[in-house]
Scaffold this motif. Structure first.
Motif, PDB file in Angstrom:
ATOM      1  N   SER A  37      52.211  32.906  39.455  1.00 22.58           N
ATOM      2  CA  SER A  37      50.791  33.123  39.763  1.00 22.58           C
ATOM      3  C   SER A  37      50.325  34.467  39.227  1.00 22.58           C
ATOM      4  N   VAL A  38      51.158  35.502  39.443  1.00 16.93           N
ATOM      5  CA  VAL A  38      50.781  36.843  38.967  1.00 16.93           C
ATOM      6  C   VAL A  38      50.735  36.874  37.441  1.00 16.93           C
ATOM      7  N   LEU A  39      51.755  36.281  36.791  1.00 14.31           N
ATOM      8  CA  LEU A  39      51.797  36.287  35.325  1.00 14.31           C
ATOM      9  C   LEU A  39      50.621  35.508  34.730  1.00 14.31           C
ATOM     10  N   THR A  40      50.231  34.405  35.379  1.00 15.18           N
ATOM     11  CA  THR A  40      49.073  33.641  34.898  1.00 15.18           C
ATOM     12  C   THR A  40      47.805  34.483  34.960  1.00 15.18           C
ATOM     13  N   THR A  41      47.633  35.209  36.074  1.00 14.82           N
ATOM     14  CA  THR A  41      46.458  36.074  36.210  1.00 14.82           C
ATOM     15  C   THR A  41      46.464  37.171  35.147  1.00 14.82           C
ATOM     16  N   VAL A  42      47.642  37.787  34.964  1.00 16.96           N
ATOM     17  CA  VAL A  42      47.750  38.851  33.949  1.00 16.96           C
ATOM     18  C   VAL A  42      47.465  38.285  32.554  1.00 16.96           C
ATOM     19  N   GLY A  43      47.974  37.075  32.279  1.00 17.47           N
ATOM     20  CA  GLY A  43      47.746  36.454  30.977  1.00 17.47           C
ATOM     21  C   GLY A  43      46.273  36.173  30.716  1.00 17.47           C
ATOM     22  N   ILE A  44      45.557  35.693  31.756  1.00 18.28           N
ATOM     23  CA  ILE A  44      44.129  35.415  31.603  1.00 18.28           C
ATOM     24  C   ILE A  44      43.361  36.710  31.312  1.00 18.28           C
ATOM     25  N   ILE A  45      43.670  37.756  32.097  1.00 17.68           N
ATOM     26  CA  ILE A  45      42.968  39.032  31.905  1.00 17.68           C
ATOM     27  C   ILE A  45      43.288  39.607  30.523  1.00 17.68           C
ATOM     28  N   PHE A  46      44.565  39.518  30.109  1.00 11.78           N
ATOM     29  CA  PHE A  46      44.975  40.052  28.797  1.00 11.78           C
ATOM     30  C   PHE A  46      44.237  39.330  27.670  1.00 11.78           C
ATOM     31  N   THR A  47      44.161  37.987  27.761  1.00 10.13           N
ATOM     32  CA  THR A  47      43.453  37.209  26.729  1.00 10.13           C
ATOM     33  C   THR A  47      41.981  37.586  26.669  1.00 10.13           C
ATOM     34  N   LEU A  48      41.355  37.664  27.840  1.00  3.87           N
ATOM     35  CA  LEU A  48      39.935  38.046  27.894  1.00  3.87           C
ATOM     36  C   LEU A  48      39.726  39.416  27.263  1.00  3.87           C
ATOM     37  N   LEU A  49      40.616  40.346  27.619  1.00  2.00           N
ATOM     38  CA  LEU A  49      40.455  41.731  27.175  1.00  2.00           C
ATOM     39  C   LEU A  49      40.591  41.843  25.654  1.00  2.00           C
ATOM     40  N   PHE A  64      24.808  45.177  23.800  1.00  2.00           N
ATOM     41  CA  PHE A  64      25.234  44.086  24.679  1.00  2.00           C
ATOM     42  C   PHE A  64      24.719  44.271  26.105  1.00  2.00           C
ATOM     43  N   ILE A  65      24.768  45.494  26.622  1.00  2.00           N
ATOM     44  CA  ILE A  65      24.414  45.693  28.042  1.00  2.00           C
ATOM     45  C   ILE A  65      22.970  46.118  28.257  1.00  2.00           C
ATOM     46  N   THR A  66      22.224  46.445  27.173  1.00  2.00           N
ATOM     47  CA  THR A  66      20.847  46.915  27.373  1.00  2.00           C
ATOM     48  C   THR A  66      19.781  45.992  26.770  1.00  2.00           C
ATOM     49  N   SER A  67      20.139  45.219  25.746  1.00  2.00           N
ATOM     50  CA  SER A  67      19.132  44.367  25.095  1.00  2.00           C
ATOM     51  C   SER A  67      18.817  43.133  25.956  1.00  2.00           C
ATOM     52  N   ILE A  68      17.573  42.675  25.872  1.00  2.00           N
ATOM     53  CA  ILE A  68      17.174  41.480  26.635  1.00  2.00           C
ATOM     54  C   ILE A  68      17.017  40.261  25.722  1.00  2.00           C
ATOM     55  N   GLU A  69      17.453  40.401  24.474  1.00  2.00           N
ATOM     56  CA  GLU A  69      17.332  39.281  23.527  1.00  2.00           C
ATOM     57  C   GLU A  69      18.716  38.753  23.169  1.00  2.00           C
ATOM     58  N   TRP A  70      18.910  37.454  23.372  1.00  2.00           N
ATOM     59  CA  TRP A  70      20.209  36.820  23.100  1.00  2.00           C
ATOM     60  C   TRP A  70      19.980  35.689  22.098  1.00  2.00           C
ATOM     61  N   TYR A  71      20.111  36.025  20.812  1.00  2.00           N
ATOM     62  CA  TYR A  71      19.941  35.039  19.743  1.00  2.00           C
ATOM     63  C   TYR A  71      21.171  35.073  18.836  1.00  2.00           C
ATOM     64  N   TYR A 281      33.990  35.272  24.991  1.00  2.00           N
ATOM     65  CA  TYR A 281      34.956  36.075  25.755  1.00  2.00           C
ATOM     66  C   TYR A 281      34.264  37.291  26.382  1.00  2.00           C
ATOM     67  N   ALA A 282      33.322  37.882  25.639  1.00  2.00           N
ATOM     68  CA  ALA A 282      32.581  39.016  26.203  1.00  2.00           C
ATOM     69  C   ALA A 282      31.749  38.558  27.408  1.00  2.00           C
ATOM     70  N   VAL A 283      31.117  37.388  27.272  1.00  2.00           N
ATOM     71  CA  VAL A 283      30.348  36.851  28.397  1.00  2.00           C
ATOM     72  C   VAL A 283      31.301  36.485  29.545  1.00  2.00           C
ATOM     73  N   GLY A 284      32.463  35.916  29.194  1.00  2.00           N
ATOM     74  CA  GLY A 284      33.450  35.585  30.225  1.00  2.00           C
ATOM     75  C   GLY A 284      33.935  36.811  30.958  1.00  2.00           C
ATOM     76  N   MET A 285      34.145  37.919  30.221  1.00  2.00           N
ATOM     77  CA  MET A 285      34.563  39.159  30.869  1.00  2.00           C
ATOM     78  C   MET A 285      33.474  39.682  31.799  1.00  2.00           C
ATOM     79  N   THR A 286      32.208  39.569  31.377  1.00  2.00           N
ATOM     80  CA  THR A 286      31.094  39.970  32.251  1.00  2.00           C
ATOM     81  C   THR A 286      31.095  39.142  33.529  1.00  2.00           C
ATOM     82  N   LEU A 287      31.308  37.839  33.377  1.00  2.00           N
ATOM     83  CA  LEU A 287      31.358  36.940  34.538  1.00  2.00           C
ATOM     84  C   LEU A 287      32.545  37.292  35.434  1.00  2.00           C
ATOM     85  N   PHE A 288      33.669  37.608  34.818  1.00  2.00           N
ATOM     86  CA  PHE A 288      34.869  38.002  35.576  1.00  2.00           C
ATOM     87  C   PHE A 288      34.605  39.257  36.399  1.00  2.00           C
ATOM     88  N   VAL A 289      33.935  40.233  35.784  1.00  2.00           N
ATOM     89  CA  VAL A 289      33.634  41.480  36.500  1.00  2.00           C
ATOM     90  C   VAL A 289      32.702  41.208  37.675  1.00  2.00           C
TER      91      VAL A 289
END
Length: 309
Positions: A37-49, A64-71, A281-289
């Protein structure tokens, strides 16, 4: 034919050896499960990172964190302002909690303070059936039933909007809030209720002024977990909210959430290795945070307001 004493002794020794082997092997099996379980969590975080770092080597972190336009599909003029997706996610979450918190809390108060044992035994499983319905079914329910129903009150409402999936996400979360809040309220000792009733309080006063404050930590934790669930919900918003990344608070507009964007790109709209591909992955990391912060907040609230009886 009955067994001899010697056979019975031999069989007992054999069973004892098997029992001893099981006792020695069980901790090792449990340890392996925990480590996996711990290794799976570490693997997911490592891949995302790793993939997120690749994305930020191509796109400015500040954009990425200040613009309001996503195109992302605008070719050389692509913009990656995640605030459009964040606002869509938070708008859905806000609508969902407006629906889920009052209904879920009222259901919990009824089940804990007013319902008889038989009534609770019938209603609670029925309520929890809502949690077992696949979210894709909720999505089509939002698109084909709730949206046409809302259009009878708001004629200009487009088929894809934030209001309909927000309401249905709230309906989906009701069992979680009701069940966890009811558990917290049921754990309040009866002596507190009886003391308040002996002082002349009504049942409603006991529920609202004694039981509710005493179970506050569990109730707030259920709210926070409900918010986390709403933030991470995918299929309902992917089906009924549309795919228009827009920085808006208008509930009648078509929006796109972070999870819905990940689904859109994962279905093959981007080639492997492109900036658009790494953006999920960047959006996934934002969701993870976001989800991590909500879970940490739930743990803090549970510890901060925990009552010891």
């Amino acid at each position: 034919m009955s067994k001899s004493v010697r056979d019975m002794i031999k069989e007992n020794k054999s069973n004892r050896s098997l029992l001893q082997f099981t006792e020695r092997a069980a901790p090792l099996i449990f340890l392996i499960c925990a480590v996996l379980s711990v290794l799976t969590t570490v693997g997911i975080i490592f891949t995302l990172l790793i993939e997120t770092i690749t994305f930020f080597n191509r796109v400015s972190f500040m954009e990425f964190i200040t613009s309001i336009e996503w195109y992302p599909f605008a070719g050389e003029n692509s913009t990656y302002g995640v605030l459009s997706l964040v606002s869509g996610t938070l708008l859905i979450t806000l609508i969902a909690m407006v629906v889920a918190i009052p209904i879920g809390l009222a259901s919990a108060i009824y089940l804990s303070e007013y319902a008889s044992f038989k009534t609770r035994k019938v209603i609670k499983p029925i309520l929890e059936v809502l949690a077992g319905i696949p979210t894709i079914v909720y999505g089509f329910f939002a698109l084909t039933f709730v949206t046409p129903l809302l259009k009878s009150f708001i004629p200009e409402l487009p088929i894809f909007n934030a209001l309909s999936p927000g309401i249905v996400v709230g309906i989906m979360i009701i069992p979680m809030i009701a069940s966890l809040s009811e558990d917290a309220m049921s754990s309040v000792p009866n002596s507190m209720r009886e003391g308040a009733l002996a002082m002349g309080a009504t049942r409603l006063e006991v529920a609202l002024k004694v039981v509710l404050p005493a179970a506050l930590s569990g109730i707030i934790a259920s709210f926070v977990l409900g918010i986390s669930r709403a933030i991470g919900e995918t299929m309902i918003v992917a089906v009924a909210a549309g795919s228009t990344p827009m920085f808006t608070l208008d509930v009648t507009e078509s929006i796109q959430t972070m999870t819905a964007y990940i689904v859109q790109i994962s279905l093959g709209d981007a080639t492997y290795g492109s900036t658009i591909y790494y953006s999920i992955y960047a959006v996934g990391m934002t969701l993870f945070v976001f989800t991590l912060v909500m879970n940490l907040l739930a743990q803090y609230i549970s510890r901060r307001f925990r009552e010891e009886y």
